[in-house]
Scaffold this motif. Structure first.
Motif, PDB file in Angstrom:
ATOM      1  N   SER A  52      -3.459   0.825   7.862  1.00  0.00           N
ATOM      2  CA  SER A  52      -4.235   0.566   9.058  1.00  0.00           C
ATOM      3  C   SER A  52      -5.038   1.744   9.384  1.00  0.00           C
ATOM      4  O   SER A  52      -4.724   2.867   9.390  1.00  0.00           O
ATOM      5  CB  SER A  52      -3.312   0.421  10.109  1.00  0.00           C
ATOM      6  N   TYR A  53      -6.574   1.696   9.793  1.00  0.00           N
ATOM      7  CA  TYR A  53      -7.238   2.441  10.018  1.00  0.00           C
ATOM      8  C   TYR A  53      -7.395   2.592  11.775  1.00  0.00           C
ATOM      9  O   TYR A  53      -8.036   3.340  12.226  1.00  0.00           O
ATOM     10  CB  TYR A  53      -8.746   2.332   9.548  1.00  0.00           C
ATOM     11  N   ILE A  54      -6.686   1.928  12.180  1.00  0.00           N
ATOM     12  CA  ILE A  54      -6.658   1.842  13.812  1.00  0.00           C
ATOM     13  C   ILE A  54      -5.963   3.304  14.247  1.00  0.00           C
ATOM     14  O   ILE A  54      -4.874   3.515  13.982  1.00  0.00           O
ATOM     15  CB  ILE A  54      -5.733   0.634  14.362  1.00  0.00           C
ATOM     16  N   ARG A  55      -6.691   3.733  15.327  1.00  0.00           N
ATOM     17  CA  ARG A  55      -6.208   5.245  15.699  1.00  0.00           C
ATOM     18  C   ARG A  55      -5.282   4.944  16.654  1.00  0.00           C
ATOM     19  O   ARG A  55      -5.343   4.009  17.563  1.00  0.00           O
ATOM     20  CB  ARG A  55      -7.511   5.946  16.432  1.00  0.00           C
ATOM     21  N   GLU A 114      -6.919  15.360   3.777  1.00  0.00           N
ATOM     22  CA  GLU A 114      -7.393  14.620   2.981  1.00  0.00           C
ATOM     23  C   GLU A 114      -6.160  13.354   3.076  1.00  0.00           C
ATOM     24  O   GLU A 114      -5.115  13.589   2.897  1.00  0.00           O
ATOM     25  CB  GLU A 114      -7.851  14.988   1.532  1.00  0.00           C
ATOM     26  N   TYR A 115      -6.575  12.288   2.535  1.00  0.00           N
ATOM     27  CA  TYR A 115      -5.753  11.322   2.182  1.00  0.00           C
ATOM     28  C   TYR A 115      -6.219  10.281   0.986  1.00  0.00           C
ATOM     29  O   TYR A 115      -7.487  10.330   0.671  1.00  0.00           O
ATOM     30  CB  TYR A 115      -5.511  10.360   3.368  1.00  0.00           C
ATOM     31  N   ARG A 116      -5.151   9.686   0.416  1.00  0.00           N
ATOM     32  CA  ARG A 116      -5.618   8.432  -0.467  1.00  0.00           C
ATOM     33  C   ARG A 116      -4.784   7.437  -0.449  1.00  0.00           C
ATOM     34  O   ARG A 116      -3.755   7.550  -0.115  1.00  0.00           O
ATOM     35  CB  ARG A 116      -5.540   9.195  -1.932  1.00  0.00           C
ATOM     36  N   ILE A 117      -5.472   6.400  -0.872  1.00  0.00           N
ATOM     37  CA  ILE A 117      -4.366   5.048  -0.729  1.00  0.00           C
ATOM     38  C   ILE A 117      -4.451   4.407  -2.059  1.00  0.00           C
ATOM     39  O   ILE A 117      -5.203   4.363  -2.870  1.00  0.00           O
ATOM     40  CB  ILE A 117      -5.433   4.112  -0.007  1.00  0.00           C
ATOM     41  N   ASN A 118      -3.273   4.087  -2.422  1.00  0.00           N
ATOM     42  CA  ASN A 118      -2.891   3.713  -3.635  1.00  0.00           C
ATOM     43  C   ASN A 118      -3.337   4.436  -4.957  1.00  0.00           C
ATOM     44  O   ASN A 118      -3.569   3.741  -5.917  1.00  0.00           O
ATOM     45  CB  ASN A 118      -3.443   2.128  -3.681  1.00  0.00           C
ATOM     46  N   GLY A 119      -3.387   5.688  -4.738  1.00  0.00           N
ATOM     47  CA  GLY A 119      -3.595   6.391  -5.913  1.00  0.00           C
ATOM     48  C   GLY A 119      -5.147   6.811  -6.090  1.00  0.00           C
ATOM     49  O   GLY A 119      -5.507   7.134  -7.387  1.00  0.00           O
ATOM     50  N   ASP A 120      -6.041   6.106  -5.295  1.00  0.00           N
ATOM     51  CA  ASP A 120      -7.356   6.276  -5.444  1.00  0.00           C
ATOM     52  C   ASP A 120      -7.747   7.663  -5.374  1.00  0.00           C
ATOM     53  O   ASP A 120      -6.971   8.516  -5.235  1.00  0.00           O
ATOM     54  CB  ASP A 120      -7.947   5.118  -4.610  1.00  0.00           C
ATOM     55  N   ASP A 121      -9.197   7.778  -5.083  1.00  0.00           N
ATOM     56  CA  ASP A 121      -9.735   9.347  -4.893  1.00  0.00           C
ATOM     57  C   ASP A 121      -9.305   9.735  -3.580  1.00  0.00           C
ATOM     58  O   ASP A 121      -8.877   8.919  -2.656  1.00  0.00           O
ATOM     59  CB  ASP A 121     -11.291   9.226  -4.959  1.00  0.00           C
ATOM     60  N   PRO A 148      -5.595   7.522   8.318  1.00  0.00           N
ATOM     61  CA  PRO A 148      -4.731   6.004   8.497  1.00  0.00           C
ATOM     62  C   PRO A 148      -3.450   6.067   8.418  1.00  0.00           C
ATOM     63  O   PRO A 148      -2.867   7.293   8.262  1.00  0.00           O
ATOM     64  CB  PRO A 148      -5.536   5.352   7.195  1.00  0.00           C
ATOM     65  N   GLN A 149      -3.034   4.965   8.723  1.00  0.00           N
ATOM     66  CA  GLN A 149      -1.445   4.989   9.095  1.00  0.00           C
ATOM     67  C   GLN A 149      -0.900   3.631   8.516  1.00  0.00           C
ATOM     68  O   GLN A 149      -1.664   2.879   7.836  1.00  0.00           O
ATOM     69  CB  GLN A 149      -0.965   4.698  10.534  1.00  0.00           C
ATOM     70  N   LEU A 150       0.473   3.990   7.930  1.00  0.00           N
ATOM     71  CA  LEU A 150       1.102   2.529   7.300  1.00  0.00           C
ATOM     72  C   LEU A 150       1.755   1.834   8.399  1.00  0.00           C
ATOM     73  O   LEU A 150       2.603   2.347   9.168  1.00  0.00           O
ATOM     74  CB  LEU A 150       2.021   3.140   6.085  1.00  0.00           C
ATOM     75  N   ASP A 174       0.745  -1.166  -0.097  1.00  0.00           N
ATOM     76  CA  ASP A 174      -0.072   0.171   0.099  1.00  0.00           C
ATOM     77  C   ASP A 174       0.709   1.246  -0.003  1.00  0.00           C
ATOM     78  O   ASP A 174       1.730   1.286   0.643  1.00  0.00           O
ATOM     79  CB  ASP A 174      -0.845   0.027   1.440  1.00  0.00           C
ATOM     80  N   GLU A 175       0.356   2.324  -0.541  1.00  0.00           N
ATOM     81  CA  GLU A 175       0.824   3.426  -0.589  1.00  0.00           C
ATOM     82  C   GLU A 175      -0.017   4.548  -0.063  1.00  0.00           C
ATOM     83  O   GLU A 175      -1.271   4.569  -0.607  1.00  0.00           O
ATOM     84  CB  GLU A 175       1.366   3.940  -1.998  1.00  0.00           C
ATOM     85  N   LEU A 176       0.497   5.313   0.896  1.00  0.00           N
ATOM     86  CA  LEU A 176      -0.621   6.155   1.465  1.00  0.00           C
ATOM     87  C   LEU A 176       0.018   8.016   1.156  1.00  0.00           C
ATOM     88  O   LEU A 176       0.947   7.955   1.594  1.00  0.00           O
ATOM     89  CB  LEU A 176      -0.510   5.984   2.951  1.00  0.00           C
ATOM     90  N   ASP A 177      -0.958   8.758   0.730  1.00  0.00           N
ATOM     91  CA  ASP A 177      -0.564  10.199   0.531  1.00  0.00           C
ATOM     92  C   ASP A 177      -1.611  10.822   1.335  1.00  0.00           C
ATOM     93  O   ASP A 177      -2.585  10.540   1.369  1.00  0.00           O
ATOM     94  CB  ASP A 177      -0.805  10.451  -1.038  1.00  0.00           C
ATOM     95  N   ILE A 178      -0.849  11.724   2.105  1.00  0.00           N
ATOM     96  CA  ILE A 178      -1.670  12.549   3.014  1.00  0.00           C
ATOM     97  C   ILE A 178      -1.434  14.193   2.658  1.00  0.00           C
ATOM     98  O   ILE A 178      -0.262  14.329   2.644  1.00  0.00           O
ATOM     99  CB  ILE A 178      -1.482  12.297   4.454  1.00  0.00           C
ATOM    100  N   ASP A 179      -2.574  14.562   2.703  1.00  0.00           N
ATOM    101  CA  ASP A 179      -2.403  16.332   2.494  1.00  0.00           C
ATOM    102  C   ASP A 179      -2.814  16.849   3.741  1.00  0.00           C
ATOM    103  O   ASP A 179      -4.046  16.927   3.938  1.00  0.00           O
ATOM    104  CB  ASP A 179      -3.238  16.778   1.351  1.00  0.00           C
TER     105      ASP A 179
END
Length: 163
Positions: A156-159, A98-105, A122-124, A88-93
Motif C-alpha cells: 500500500s502506498y497510503i501514507r 530505497e525500497y523494492r517490491i517483489n524483487g523488482d528494481d 510503502p507499507q505491507l 507481495d514482498e517488500l524490501d526496504i533499505d
C-alpha cells in the motif's frame, strides 16, 4: 530437528498440499486462484527443503560426505527462516532510503525540496480473513502445525498519519 521430526513435518506439508489442492476447486476469482497457486508452490518448496535436509542427515549418518554436516547446518538455518509469500514482498533499505517490491528494481523513497526532506516508503497491509476466504483457516493451521510463516500481504502506498 531429528529425522523423525523431519519425516513428520514432510508428511504434514504433503497433507496441507492436498487440502489446498482440494480447496482450489472452489475458487471463483482469479485472485483466489493466484493465492492457492502461490501457497501450493510454497508448500512444495518447503517439502523440497525437508527432503534435502533428510538426505543430508543420511549422508552425515553414513559418513560418506565430509561436508554434509556443514551443508546440513546451512540448510537447517535456511529452513528456520523459510516464509511462504502469497502476494507481495517488500524490501526496504533504511540506509539508502530505497525500497523494492517483489524483487523488482530499487526505487527511491527519499525526496527533498524547499519544504524539507520526505521519506515515503510503502507499507505491507495484511489481507483480512474475508479477503483470504477459505484459505484463512488453512493458513492458520499451516503456521500452527509447521511453524512456517505464511505472508499474505499487499503493498500500500497510503501514507500513515504520523508521516
Amino acid at each position: 530437528m531429528t529425522p523423525d521430526q523431519n519425516l513428520a513435518l514432510y508428511t504434514k506439508l504433503s497433507g496441507f498440499r492436498l487440502v489446498v489442492l482440494a480447496n482450489r476447486l472452489g475458487c471463483d476469482t482469479e485472485v483466489s486462484r493466484k493465492l492457492h497457486e502461490r501457497l501450493l508452490e510454497g508448500l512444495e518448496a518447503a517439502a523440497g527443503r525437508i527432503r534435502t535436509i533428510m538426505a543430508l542427515e543420511w549422508s552425515v549418518f553414513a559418513g560418506d560426505d565430509e561436508y554434509a554436516a556443514y551443508r546440513l547446518e546451512g540448510e537447517t538455518e535456511i529452513f528456520r527462516r523459510f516464509t511462504i509469500i502469497l502476494l507481495d514482498e517488500l524490501d526496504i533499505d533504511f540506509d539508502t532510503h530505497e525500497y523494492r517490491i517483489n524483487g523488482d528494481d530499487w526505487c527511491g523513497a527519499l525526496t527533498a525540496d524547499y519544504t524539507g526532506v520526505d521519506i515515503d516508503n510503502p507499507q505491507l497491509i495484511a489481507l483480512t480473513d474475508d479477503e483470504l476466504g477459505s484459505l484463512a483457516p488453512i493458513i492458520k493451521d499451516i503456521t500452527r502445525e509447521t511453524s512456517i510463516t505464511v505472508s499474505a500481504s499487499r503493498v500500500s502506498y497510503i501514507r500513515c498519519s504520523g508521516s
